[in-house]
Design a protein around this motif. Structure first.
Motif, mmCIF file in Angstrom:
data_model
loop_
_atom_site.group_PDB
_atom_site.id
_atom_site.type_symbol
_atom_site.label_atom_id
_atom_site.label_comp_id
_atom_site.label_asym_id
_atom_site.label_seq_id
_atom_site.Cartn_x
_atom_site.Cartn_y
_atom_site.Cartn_z
ATOM 1 N N THR A 218 0.810 -1.648 -0.005
ATOM 2 C CA THR A 218 0.159 -0.152 -0.208
ATOM 3 C C THR A 218 0.774 1.741 0.187
ATOM 4 O OG1 THR A 218 0.234 0.424 2.451
ATOM 5 C CG2 THR A 218 -2.357 -0.956 0.696
ATOM 6 N N LEU A 219 1.960 1.525 0.375
ATOM 7 C CA LEU A 219 2.630 2.574 0.069
ATOM 8 C C LEU A 219 3.048 3.094 -0.987
ATOM 9 C CD1 LEU A 219 4.484 4.223 1.750
ATOM 10 C CD2 LEU A 219 7.113 2.774 0.780
ATOM 11 N N GLY A 220 3.047 2.374 -2.293
ATOM 12 C CA GLY A 220 3.213 2.725 -3.365
ATOM 13 C C GLY A 220 1.676 3.657 -3.353
ATOM 14 N N SER A 221 1.124 3.282 -3.612
ATOM 15 C CA SER A 221 -0.546 3.549 -3.779
ATOM 16 C C SER A 221 -0.584 5.418 -3.124
ATOM 17 C CB SER A 221 -1.740 3.107 -3.222
ATOM 18 O OG SER A 221 -1.607 1.905 -2.248
ATOM 19 N N ILE A 222 0.420 4.843 -1.575
ATOM 20 C CA ILE A 222 -0.589 6.354 -0.987
ATOM 21 C C ILE A 222 0.851 7.282 -1.396
ATOM 22 C CG2 ILE A 222 0.578 6.879 1.254
ATOM 23 C CD1 ILE A 222 -0.334 4.740 2.911
ATOM 24 N N LEU A 223 2.039 7.226 -1.328
ATOM 25 C CA LEU A 223 2.919 7.655 -2.316
ATOM 26 C C LEU A 223 2.877 8.717 -3.878
ATOM 27 C CD1 LEU A 223 6.388 6.218 -1.839
ATOM 28 C CD2 LEU A 223 5.550 8.535 -0.679
ATOM 29 N N VAL A 224 1.465 8.303 -4.576
ATOM 30 C CA VAL A 224 0.973 8.550 -6.088
ATOM 31 C C VAL A 224 -0.980 9.207 -5.778
ATOM 32 C CG1 VAL A 224 1.338 6.739 -7.552
ATOM 33 C CG2 VAL A 224 -0.366 6.836 -6.567
ATOM 34 N N THR A 225 -0.897 9.845 -4.129
ATOM 35 C CA THR A 225 -1.406 11.087 -3.962
ATOM 36 C C THR A 225 -1.428 12.212 -4.309
ATOM 37 O OG1 THR A 225 -1.591 11.216 -1.434
ATOM 38 C CG2 THR A 225 -3.287 9.454 -2.290
ATOM 39 N N PRO A 226 -2.162 13.248 -4.178
ATOM 40 C CA PRO A 226 -1.561 14.643 -3.954
ATOM 41 C C PRO A 226 -0.230 15.239 -3.238
ATOM 42 C CG PRO A 226 -3.688 14.341 -4.750
ATOM 43 C CD PRO A 226 -3.908 13.027 -4.504
ATOM 44 N N ALA A 227 -0.186 14.309 -2.236
ATOM 45 C CA ALA A 227 0.137 15.298 -0.762
ATOM 46 C C ALA A 227 1.387 14.953 -1.035
ATOM 47 C CB ALA A 227 -0.004 13.888 0.645
ATOM 48 N N ARG A 228 2.025 15.930 -0.323
ATOM 49 C CA ARG A 228 4.082 15.902 -1.163
ATOM 50 C C ARG A 228 4.171 14.977 0.075
ATOM 51 N NH1 ARG A 228 4.598 22.047 0.465
ATOM 52 N NH2 ARG A 228 3.584 21.674 2.166
ATOM 53 N N ARG A 229 5.555 14.401 -0.616
ATOM 54 C CA ARG A 229 6.172 12.724 0.157
ATOM 55 C C ARG A 229 6.867 13.882 2.061
ATOM 56 N NH1 ARG A 229 7.778 9.519 -3.855
ATOM 57 N NH2 ARG A 229 5.773 10.222 -5.178
ATOM 58 N N ARG A 230 6.626 14.649 1.781
ATOM 59 C CA ARG A 230 7.051 15.445 3.492
ATOM 60 C C ARG A 230 6.139 15.678 3.817
ATOM 61 N NH1 ARG A 230 7.828 21.213 3.309
ATOM 62 N NH2 ARG A 230 6.134 21.652 2.897
ATOM 63 N N ASP A 231 4.989 15.977 3.615
ATOM 64 C CA ASP A 231 3.568 15.478 4.468
ATOM 65 C C ASP A 231 3.460 14.339 5.267
ATOM 66 O OD1 ASP A 231 3.700 17.753 4.177
ATOM 67 O OD2 ASP A 231 2.128 18.692 2.687
ATOM 68 N N ILE A 232 3.569 13.430 3.769
ATOM 69 C CA ILE A 232 3.209 11.868 4.513
ATOM 70 C C ILE A 232 4.601 11.686 5.078
ATOM 71 C CG2 ILE A 232 3.239 9.536 3.614
ATOM 72 C CD1 ILE A 232 2.789 10.953 0.669
ATOM 73 N N ALA A 233 5.416 12.129 5.613
ATOM 74 C CA ALA A 233 6.796 10.705 6.187
ATOM 75 C C ALA A 233 6.418 11.715 7.876
ATOM 76 C CB ALA A 233 8.059 11.550 5.867
ATOM 77 N N LEU A 234 5.554 13.197 7.588
ATOM 78 C CA LEU A 234 6.044 14.258 8.633
ATOM 79 C C LEU A 234 4.333 13.371 9.133
ATOM 80 C CD1 LEU A 234 7.259 16.070 10.312
ATOM 81 C CD2 LEU A 234 4.932 17.744 9.051
ATOM 82 N N GLY A 235 3.648 13.287 8.737
ATOM 83 C CA GLY A 235 2.214 13.065 9.077
ATOM 84 C C GLY A 235 2.473 11.022 10.388
ATOM 85 N N LYS A 236 3.083 10.290 8.988
ATOM 86 C CA LYS A 236 4.116 8.725 10.241
ATOM 87 C C LYS A 236 4.287 9.248 10.802
ATOM 88 C CE LYS A 236 3.669 5.894 5.984
ATOM 89 N NZ LYS A 236 2.464 4.766 6.647
#
Length: 399
Positions: A218-236
């Motif tokens: 599921t990581l790949g599908s999360i990363l193709v969303t419009p959210a910035r990679r920095r925001d995903i990392a920070l959110g996690k």
């Protein structure tokens, strides 16, 4: 049936022995942790409660008799008057000097004429004032008391040492306050345990955060969303930190409210007799910043790992390092004043916690420690965001 059991057993053994990470973390690492911990703690505690060989004890004496001067020739004796006693006691209480010995006036003459069989008045009494929480003071007290006890036996008990009175009951010659005793003991024990509890809370959650997403695909599908990679990392990292912080806060209050009972002060003793609201808030800041460091580091390992099992294996050596660095604060024999020690991750948290618990707070040093931890956590978050741009990292998972 027996052949089937042997076949399955061989298969499991082959799986474990062929997996180097699993073999190391389950077979070798526990013993290594125990050896390193006991070896390190043995050396640390030995140094913590010992005095340098060339240290010269600072002794203050009232009415020092000639008969005793020669017995204490290896110590730096300062003759003082009764008028200076209160000042010296205060210095001992503040851990600025070692010992105060008060002899009765004309000690030698009174001892010479004292008869233990016929005397109708008390024997001359020597008072030895010290501070148990200062290693040098406590050791000086042990040495002087042993010397005087030997002299006491030679003179067939013609004087007494620290005879309890109504004003100074048994144990009253120790100038350390209850708060000093409390702070000294938990200032040694709590920092390492506290940091370990914070790390354990982060370790239970962080390895699964990214490596688990890889395993589930599921990581790949999360990363193709419009959210910035920095925001995903920070959110996690922030999401995991919330739960890890809850674990740390519960551990903190468990330590705060459980320690008085352990030290014989009784269940439900008011911890705020020792610590202020400001102390609690500083402790919360240290806990928060330490949690963010641990979660970010473990999340970085999770990003590199192919599976949750591998990420967990990577975290075990980190735990050893964390425990050793957390124990490293004991080498200082107290909390150092130099700010540079508060710029070293993990050590700064250990020293900050020790400072708060032992009533030796330097707010500037603690702010430096918190700021350092936040900067490190932020840098690692950006590094994880950069890793998310690598297809090898995102799609590299266990088969």
């Amino acid at each position: 049936m027996r052949s089937n059991v042997l076949t399955v057993m061989k298969k499991e053994c082959r799986r474990i022995f062929s997996d180097k990470n699993l073999f190391f973390t389950t077979v070798l690492l526990p013993g290594l942790i125990m050896f390193v911990m006991y070896w390190f703690m043995g050396n640390v505690f030995g140094d913590l409660f010992s005095v340098e060989e060339d240290y010269i004890y600072q002794i203050h004496a009232v009415n020092m008799p000639n008969s005793i001067t020669g017995l204490l020739s290896d110590m730096d004796i300062h003759d003082i008057s009764y008028a200076q006693v209160a000042e010296v006691k205060q210095r001992i209480a503040y851990r600025e000097t070692d010992l105060l010995i008060i002899f009765p006036a004309d000690f030698d003459e009174r001892v010479a004429v004292f008869d233990t069989q016929t005397a109708t008045y008390p024997a001359p009494n020597i008072e030895i004032w010290h501070n148990f929480t200062r290693t040098e003071s406590n050791e000086a007290n042990n040495i002087v008391t042993a010397i005087l006890n030997n002299y006491h036996h030679e003179l067939t008990h013609r004087f007494t040492i620290n005879k309890p009175t109504e004003d100074t009951p048994c144990g009253g010659f120790n100038l350390a306050t209850e708060a000093d005793m409390f702070g000294m003991i938990i200032g040694i024990i709590v920092p390492m345990l506290f940091i370990l509890m914070i790390f354990t809370g982060a370790q239970a959650l962080a390895p699964e955060s990214i490596a688990g997403e890889k395993e589930r695909g599921t990581l790949g599908s999360i990363l193709v969303t419009p959210a910035r990679r920095r925001d995903i990392a920070l959110g996690k990292i922030l999401g995991i930190s919330v739960f890890a912080l809850m674990s740390g806060v519960v551990s903190m209050f468990g330590a705060l409210f459980g320690m008085p009972s352990m030290m014989g002060m009784g269940y439900g003793s008011n911890i705020f007799e020792f610590y202020t609201i400001a102390d609690i808030l500083l402790l919360l800041l240290v806990t928060l910043s330490t949690t963010l460091v641990f979660v970010s580091v473990l999340s970085l390992l999770s990003a590199y790992a192919k599976s949750v099992k591998e990420a967990t294996g990577y975290s075990m050596p980190i735990m050893i390092v964390v425990m050793l660095v957390a124990l490293g604060g004991m080498f200082f024999g107290g909390v150092p004043d130099e700010i540079r020690f508060f710029l070293i991750p993990v050590l700064n948290s250990s020293l900050s916690i020790a400072a708060i618990f032992s009533f030796d707070v330097n707010v500037l040093n603690i702010i430096a420690a918190v700021a350092t931890n936040l900067i490190i956590a932020t840098l690692i978050t950006f590094l994880i965001a950069r890793l998310f741009n690598s297809e090898r990292i995102v799609f590299d998972k266990a088969n």
